[in-house]
Motif scaffolding. Structure first.
Motif, PDB file in Angstrom:
ATOM      1  N   ARG A  24      -7.465   0.024   0.729  1.00 24.99           N
ATOM      2  CA  ARG A  24      -6.536  -0.183   1.325  1.00 24.99           C
ATOM      3  C   ARG A  24      -6.102  -1.640   1.752  1.00 24.99           C
ATOM      4  NH1 ARG A  24      -2.236  -1.307   3.406  1.00 24.99           N
ATOM      5  NH2 ARG A  24      -0.890  -0.266   4.622  1.00 24.99           N
ATOM      6  N   ILE A  91      -5.872   6.367  -8.053  1.00 23.26           N
ATOM      7  CA  ILE A  91      -5.301   6.728  -6.636  1.00 23.26           C
ATOM      8  C   ILE A  91      -3.698   5.995  -6.646  1.00 23.26           C
ATOM      9  CG2 ILE A  91      -5.159   7.065  -4.388  1.00 23.26           C
ATOM     10  CD1 ILE A  91      -8.095   7.047  -4.420  1.00 23.26           C
ATOM     11  N   GLY A  94       1.273   4.887  -3.226  1.00 24.17           N
ATOM     12  CA  GLY A  94       1.882   5.478  -1.983  1.00 24.17           C
ATOM     13  C   GLY A  94       0.613   6.514  -1.334  1.00 24.17           C
ATOM     14  N   GLU A  95      -0.115   6.805  -2.004  1.00 28.37           N
ATOM     15  CA  GLU A  95      -1.147   7.495  -1.324  1.00 28.37           C
ATOM     16  C   GLU A  95      -2.167   6.534  -0.501  1.00 28.37           C
ATOM     17  OE1 GLU A  95      -4.968  10.768  -2.577  1.00 28.37           O
ATOM     18  OE2 GLU A  95      -3.019  10.608  -3.763  1.00 28.37           O
ATOM     19  N   GLN A  98      -0.908   5.467   2.685  1.00 28.83           N
ATOM     20  CA  GLN A  98      -1.167   6.346   3.754  1.00 28.83           C
ATOM     21  C   GLN A  98      -2.364   6.234   4.733  1.00 28.83           C
ATOM     22  OE1 GLN A  98      -0.991  10.307   2.117  1.00 28.83           O
ATOM     23  NE2 GLN A  98       0.969  10.280   1.495  1.00 28.83           N
TER      24      GLN A  98
END
Length: 128
Positions: A24, A91, A94-95, A98
């Motif tokens: 991330r 992955i 967009g995920e 999150q």
């Protein structure tokens, strides 16, 4: 002990969480550099914080792998690199988004190694 397979790494909830935070933050780092290319030469405080946090998550994940699978630092970093690449490829962005940015930046105290007696509190050495 044989080295784990990618499937085993993906299923390890602790490792997955550590790696997800690193992925991330890599995404956030990429976004910032795409929007402000001059930060490559002179990173601002936020970019440096993102990079430091990535190093900390990677360091924790590497230490976790070394302890759980009794492997060398080099082997652990290779395994982690494969896992991170697999997560980035598998992955959806967009995920990944999150995961709240502030959550990925916040390194929980309980995950940090206890300092040796007489040593000041400091994060573990970052993996290169």
């Amino acid at each position: 002990m044989p080295l784990p397979r990618m499937r085993q790494l993906r299923r390890d909830k602790t490792l997955f969480g550590l790696a997800m935070n690193a992925v991330r933050l890599h995404l956030e780092e990429h976004d910032r550099l795409a929007q402000q290319p001059q930060l490559r030469e002179e990173p601002d405080d936020i970019l440096r914080l993102i990079q430091q946090s990535i190093d900390q998550w990677v360091g924790l994940a590497t230490s976790y792998l070394m302890g759980k699978f009794r492997c060398s630092t080099t082997q652990a970093m290779e395994l982690l690199g494969e896992l991170l690449a697999d997560m980035k490829a598998g992955i959806p962005v967009g995920e990944l988004r999150q995961v709240p940015f502030q959550h990925a930046l916040a390194l929980p105290r309980e995950l940090l190694a206890e300092p040796a007696p007489g040593q000041p509190d400091q994060p573990p050495a970052a993996a290169e």
